[in-house]
Design a protein around this motif. Structure first.
Motif, PDB file in Angstrom:
ATOM      1  N   LYS A 148      12.855  -3.818 -10.355  1.00 50.97           N
ATOM      2  CA  LYS A 148      11.749  -4.727 -10.619  1.00 50.97           C
ATOM      3  C   LYS A 148      10.563  -3.962 -11.187  1.00 50.97           C
ATOM      4  O   LYS A 148      10.273  -2.834 -10.782  1.00 50.97           O
ATOM      5  N   VAL A 149       9.867  -4.583 -12.123  1.00 58.50           N
ATOM      6  CA  VAL A 149       8.664  -3.968 -12.660  1.00 58.50           C
ATOM      7  C   VAL A 149       7.516  -4.181 -11.672  1.00 58.50           C
ATOM      8  O   VAL A 149       7.538  -5.104 -10.848  1.00 58.50           O
ATOM      9  N   GLY A 184       3.178 -15.451   7.895  1.00 66.59           N
ATOM     10  CA  GLY A 184       4.309 -16.353   7.756  1.00 66.59           C
ATOM     11  C   GLY A 184       4.894 -16.450   6.361  1.00 66.59           C
ATOM     12  O   GLY A 184       5.830 -17.232   6.129  1.00 66.59           O
ATOM     13  N   LYS A 185       4.384 -15.672   5.406  1.00 67.39           N
ATOM     14  CA  LYS A 185       4.900 -15.726   4.035  1.00 67.39           C
ATOM     15  C   LYS A 185       6.261 -15.035   3.957  1.00 67.39           C
ATOM     16  O   LYS A 185       6.477 -13.972   4.536  1.00 67.39           O
ATOM     17  N   MET A 186       7.160 -15.647   3.201  1.00 69.25           N
ATOM     18  CA  MET A 186       8.462 -15.032   2.948  1.00 69.25           C
ATOM     19  C   MET A 186       8.327 -14.024   1.804  1.00 69.25           C
ATOM     20  O   MET A 186       7.526 -14.215   0.888  1.00 69.25           O
ATOM     21  N   ASP A 187       9.113 -12.953   1.846  1.00 71.64           N
ATOM     22  CA  ASP A 187       9.122 -11.937   0.796  1.00 71.64           C
ATOM     23  C   ASP A 187       7.709 -11.438   0.515  1.00 71.64           C
ATOM     24  O   ASP A 187       7.251 -11.402  -0.628  1.00 71.64           O
ATOM     25  N   ALA A 188       7.014 -11.058   1.586  1.00 68.19           N
ATOM     26  CA  ALA A 188       5.625 -10.610   1.461  1.00 68.19           C
ATOM     27  C   ALA A 188       5.610  -9.131   1.089  1.00 68.19           C
ATOM     28  O   ALA A 188       5.434  -8.246   1.929  1.00 68.19           O
ATOM     29  N   THR A 189       5.780  -8.840  -0.188  1.00 67.36           N
ATOM     30  CA  THR A 189       5.821  -7.459  -0.659  1.00 67.36           C
ATOM     31  C   THR A 189       4.417  -6.939  -0.948  1.00 67.36           C
ATOM     32  O   THR A 189       3.474  -7.708  -1.147  1.00 67.36           O
ATOM     33  N   PHE A 190       4.312  -5.628  -1.007  1.00 71.49           N
ATOM     34  CA  PHE A 190       3.032  -4.969  -1.247  1.00 71.49           C
ATOM     35  C   PHE A 190       2.377  -5.457  -2.538  1.00 71.49           C
ATOM     36  O   PHE A 190       1.169  -5.712  -2.580  1.00 71.49           O
ATOM     37  N   ASP A 191       3.154  -5.589  -3.603  1.00 65.62           N
ATOM     38  CA  ASP A 191       2.611  -5.990  -4.904  1.00 65.62           C
ATOM     39  C   ASP A 191       1.956  -7.367  -4.871  1.00 65.62           C
ATOM     40  O   ASP A 191       1.073  -7.652  -5.689  1.00 65.62           O
ATOM     41  N   LYS A 192       2.383  -8.230  -3.961  1.00 63.56           N
ATOM     42  CA  LYS A 192       1.879  -9.606  -3.945  1.00 63.56           C
ATOM     43  C   LYS A 192       0.646  -9.798  -3.067  1.00 63.56           C
ATOM     44  O   LYS A 192       0.131 -10.900  -2.941  1.00 63.56           O
ATOM     45  N   PHE A 193       0.166  -8.697  -2.463  1.00 61.69           N
ATOM     46  CA  PHE A 193      -1.070  -8.745  -1.692  1.00 61.69           C
ATOM     47  C   PHE A 193      -2.253  -8.443  -2.613  1.00 61.69           C
ATOM     48  O   PHE A 193      -2.148  -7.593  -3.502  1.00 61.69           O
ATOM     49  N   LYS A 207      -7.383  -2.339  -1.663  1.00 62.72           N
ATOM     50  CA  LYS A 207      -6.054  -2.018  -1.121  1.00 62.72           C
ATOM     51  C   LYS A 207      -5.684  -0.604  -1.557  1.00 62.72           C
ATOM     52  O   LYS A 207      -5.671  -0.300  -2.752  1.00 62.72           O
ATOM     53  N   ARG A 208      -5.366   0.241  -0.603  1.00 59.89           N
ATOM     54  CA  ARG A 208      -5.074   1.640  -0.907  1.00 59.89           C
ATOM     55  C   ARG A 208      -3.701   1.798  -1.549  1.00 59.89           C
ATOM     56  O   ARG A 208      -2.806   0.968  -1.369  1.00 59.89           O
ATOM     57  N   ARG A 209      -3.542   2.891  -2.273  1.00 61.08           N
ATOM     58  CA  ARG A 209      -2.264   3.204  -2.912  1.00 61.08           C
ATOM     59  C   ARG A 209      -1.180   3.357  -1.848  1.00 61.08           C
ATOM     60  O   ARG A 209      -1.405   3.993  -0.809  1.00 61.08           O
ATOM     61  N   PRO A 210       0.020   2.809  -2.096  1.00 67.37           N
ATOM     62  CA  PRO A 210       1.057   2.832  -1.055  1.00 67.37           C
ATOM     63  C   PRO A 210       1.903   4.093  -1.113  1.00 67.37           C
ATOM     64  O   PRO A 210       1.954   4.778  -2.139  1.00 67.37           O
ATOM     65  N   PRO A 211       2.604   4.407  -0.020  1.00 67.96           N
ATOM     66  CA  PRO A 211       3.667   5.412  -0.099  1.00 67.96           C
ATOM     67  C   PRO A 211       4.855   4.842  -0.865  1.00 67.96           C
ATOM     68  O   PRO A 211       4.861   3.675  -1.268  1.00 67.96           O
ATOM     69  N   ALA A 212       5.883   5.644  -1.073  1.00 68.35           N
ATOM     70  CA  ALA A 212       7.029   5.218  -1.883  1.00 68.35           C
ATOM     71  C   ALA A 212       7.726   3.996  -1.294  1.00 68.35           C
ATOM     72  O   ALA A 212       8.177   3.114  -2.027  1.00 68.35           O
ATOM     73  N   THR A 213       7.822   3.941   0.019  1.00 69.39           N
ATOM     74  CA  THR A 213       8.475   2.801   0.686  1.00 69.39           C
ATOM     75  C   THR A 213       7.525   2.244   1.743  1.00 69.39           C
ATOM     76  O   THR A 213       7.669   2.544   2.939  1.00 69.39           O
ATOM     77  N   PRO A 214       6.563   1.444   1.341  1.00 69.07           N
ATOM     78  CA  PRO A 214       5.545   0.974   2.287  1.00 69.07           C
ATOM     79  C   PRO A 214       6.085  -0.069   3.259  1.00 69.07           C
ATOM     80  O   PRO A 214       6.953  -0.873   2.921  1.00 69.07           O
ATOM     81  N   SER A 272      -4.417  -2.943   8.408  1.00 69.06           N
ATOM     82  CA  SER A 272      -3.231  -3.036   7.548  1.00 69.06           C
ATOM     83  C   SER A 272      -2.544  -4.378   7.759  1.00 69.06           C
ATOM     84  O   SER A 272      -2.700  -5.027   8.795  1.00 69.06           O
ATOM     85  N   ILE A 273      -1.765  -4.757   6.733  1.00 69.52           N
ATOM     86  CA  ILE A 273      -1.003  -6.009   6.765  1.00 69.52           C
ATOM     87  C   ILE A 273       0.465  -5.654   6.530  1.00 69.52           C
ATOM     88  O   ILE A 273       0.788  -5.024   5.509  1.00 69.52           O
ATOM     89  N   PRO A 274       1.379  -6.013   7.433  1.00 67.88           N
ATOM     90  CA  PRO A 274       2.790  -5.671   7.247  1.00 67.88           C
ATOM     91  C   PRO A 274       3.357  -6.273   5.962  1.00 67.88           C
ATOM     92  O   PRO A 274       3.010  -7.392   5.552  1.00 67.88           O
ATOM     93  N   CYS A 275       4.211  -5.509   5.285  1.00 71.80           N
ATOM     94  CA  CYS A 275       4.881  -5.998   4.078  1.00 71.80           C
ATOM     95  C   CYS A 275       6.362  -5.688   4.168  1.00 71.80           C
ATOM     96  O   CYS A 275       6.793  -4.826   4.944  1.00 71.80           O
ATOM     97  N   THR A 276       7.156  -6.367   3.359  1.00 75.01           N
ATOM     98  CA  THR A 276       8.617  -6.223   3.403  1.00 75.01           C
ATOM     99  C   THR A 276       9.134  -5.157   2.449  1.00 75.01           C
ATOM    100  O   THR A 276      10.347  -4.933   2.367  1.00 75.01           O
ATOM    101  N   GLY A 277       8.249  -4.498   1.731  1.00 76.87           N
ATOM    102  CA  GLY A 277       8.649  -3.478   0.771  1.00 76.87           C
ATOM    103  C   GLY A 277       7.631  -3.384  -0.333  1.00 76.87           C
ATOM    104  O   GLY A 277       6.579  -4.025  -0.310  1.00 76.87           O
ATOM    105  N   LEU A 278       7.942  -2.570  -1.329  1.00 76.01           N
ATOM    106  CA  LEU A 278       6.991  -2.339  -2.429  1.00 76.01           C
ATOM    107  C   LEU A 278       6.905  -3.544  -3.357  1.00 76.01           C
ATOM    108  O   LEU A 278       5.848  -4.084  -3.615  1.00 76.01           O
ATOM    109  N   ARG A 279       8.071  -3.963  -3.892  1.00 73.99           N
ATOM    110  CA  ARG A 279       8.073  -5.103  -4.803  1.00 73.99           C
ATOM    111  C   ARG A 279       9.393  -5.875  -4.764  1.00 73.99           C
ATOM    112  O   ARG A 279       9.646  -6.797  -5.433  1.00 73.99           O
TER     113      ARG A 279
END
Length: 279
Positions: A148-149, A184-193, A207-214, A272-279
Motif C-alpha cells: 500500500k502507498v 471503535g473504528k475498524m482498520d484504524a491504521t496510523f495513516d488514517k489518524f 502526530k509524531r513519526r512512527p516506528p516501522a511497525t507502529p 497515544s492512540i492504538p492503531c492496527t498497523g502503519l497503513r
C-alpha cells in the motif's frame, strides 16, 4: 503566517459583522479563510501539486494492469472536502470547475479541514470525516504488488481557537476528542489518524513519526510563543512534503525545505492512540 492572519483581520474590518467576531457574511467569511489557506500553501508546494476543493471518488474499477482488488466494491465518494492537495502532474481528474474538482484517490496527497474559528464540537466531527476520506485513499503501489502507498496527510486547521477558555488544559481536552473520533473504528491504521490539529496563531497538536511497525500513534502539543507563529504552517508543509516524497510514491529524495528552532522541545506529551498497523 503573520501576513495570513493580518489579511483575514483586514477582511473582518472591511466587511464587519454587526455583532460578534467575524465578517458580516458568514458563508463568505468561511470561504475567504479556505482561500487564504489554499493560497499560502500553494506558494510553497511543488508545481505538480494543486491545492483544490471538492470530492474524492473511488470507483470500483480495475487499477494498474491487472488490479482487481475492488472487484467486490461499489463506487464510493467522500463528503465535500475543504482542501484536497492533488498530484495533477501524474494523475487525471474526473471533473473540474475552477478549483472545485472530483478526483481519484491515487493522487490525493493531503486532505485539510479548515475552520475560521475552531469550536468545541468541531474536533471529533472533523477527525471522523478525515478518517472516512482517508479510508477511500487506501491504494496499492505500482506493478500490482500487494504493497500500500502512504496515505494522505490529514489536518484540521483554524485561524483562531474558540475552544472553551475556562478549561484548565485545552490541549489535553482537544486530544481527548481526537481519541474519541477513533474509538471503535475498524482498520484504524496510523495513516488514517489526523496528523495535525491547530489554531495557526496559538497552538499546534502534532502526530509524531512512527516506528516501522507502529501499534499506536503518539501526539505532542506546542503552545506558540512569541516569534513562533510559523509553527503551524511549518507542520503543514512538512507533513504534505513527507507524503509527496515518500518512497512508496516517489523515487526521489525529499529536499531540506522546512526547519524548526534547534532544541525546541514540545510543551506536552498528550498521549497515544492504538492503531492496527502503519497503513
Amino acid at each position: 503566517m503573520d501576513a495570513l492572519v493580518r489579511t483575514y483581520q483586514q477582511f473582518e474590518m472591511l466587511i464587519p459583522a454587526p455583532t460578534g467576531a467575524g465578517a458580516q457574511h458568514r458563508g463568505e467569511d468561511g470561504r475567504f479563510v479556505e482561500d487564504l489557506v489554499r493560497e499560502y500553501l500553494s506558494r510553497f508546494l511543488p508545481k505538480g501539486l494543486e491545492v483544490l476543493t471538492g470530492f474524492i471518488l473511488r470507483p470500483a474499477v480495475k487499477t494498474g494492469e491487472n488490479g482487481v482488488e475492488r472487484r467486490t466494491d461499489t463506487d464510493q465518494h467522500s463528503t465535500q472536502l475543504d482542501i484536497v492537495i492533488f498530484d495533477s502532474g501524474v494523475y487525471p481528474i474526473f471533473q473540474r470547475f475552477g478549483n472545485s474538482v472530483i478526483v481519484p484517490p491515487e493522487g490525493v496527497i493531503a486532505i485539510i479541514s479548515v475552520k475560521k474559528h475552531l469550536n468545541d464540537g468541531d474536533v471529533q466531527n472533523e477527525c471522523e470525516k478525515l478518517f472516512s476520506a482517508a479510508t477511500l485513499c487506501q491504494t496499492l503501489g505500482s506493478n500490482d504488488r500487494n504493497d500500500k502507498v502512504r496515505g494522505p496527510y490529514l489536518a484540521l486547521v483554524s485561524v483562531r481557537s474558540n475552544i472553551d477558555k475556562t478549561r484548565t488544559d485545552t490541549l489535553n481536552w482537544i486530544f481527548s476528542k481526537i481519541q474519541a473520533a477513533y474509538t471503535g473504528k475498524m482498520d484504524a491504521t496510523f495513516d488514517k489518524f489526523v496528523g495535525f490539529v491547530g489554531a495557526l496563531d496559538e497552538w499546534s497538536i502534532f502526530k509524531r513519526r512512527p516506528p516501522a511497525t507502529p501499534t499506536a500513534a503518539e501526539y505532542v502539543g506546542f503552545k506558540h510563543q512569541a516569534g513562533e507563529s510559523h509553527l503551524g504552517l511549518q507542520f503543514l508543509i512538512t507533513g504534505i512534503l513527507s507524503v509527496y516524497y515518500d518512497n512508496t510514491r516517489k523515487d526521489m529524495r525529499r529536499p531540506g525545505f522546512t526547519a524548526f528552532p534547534s532544541g525546541r522541545p514540545h510543551d506536552k506529551n498528550l498521549g497515544s492512540i492504538p492503531c492496527t498497523g502503519l497503513r
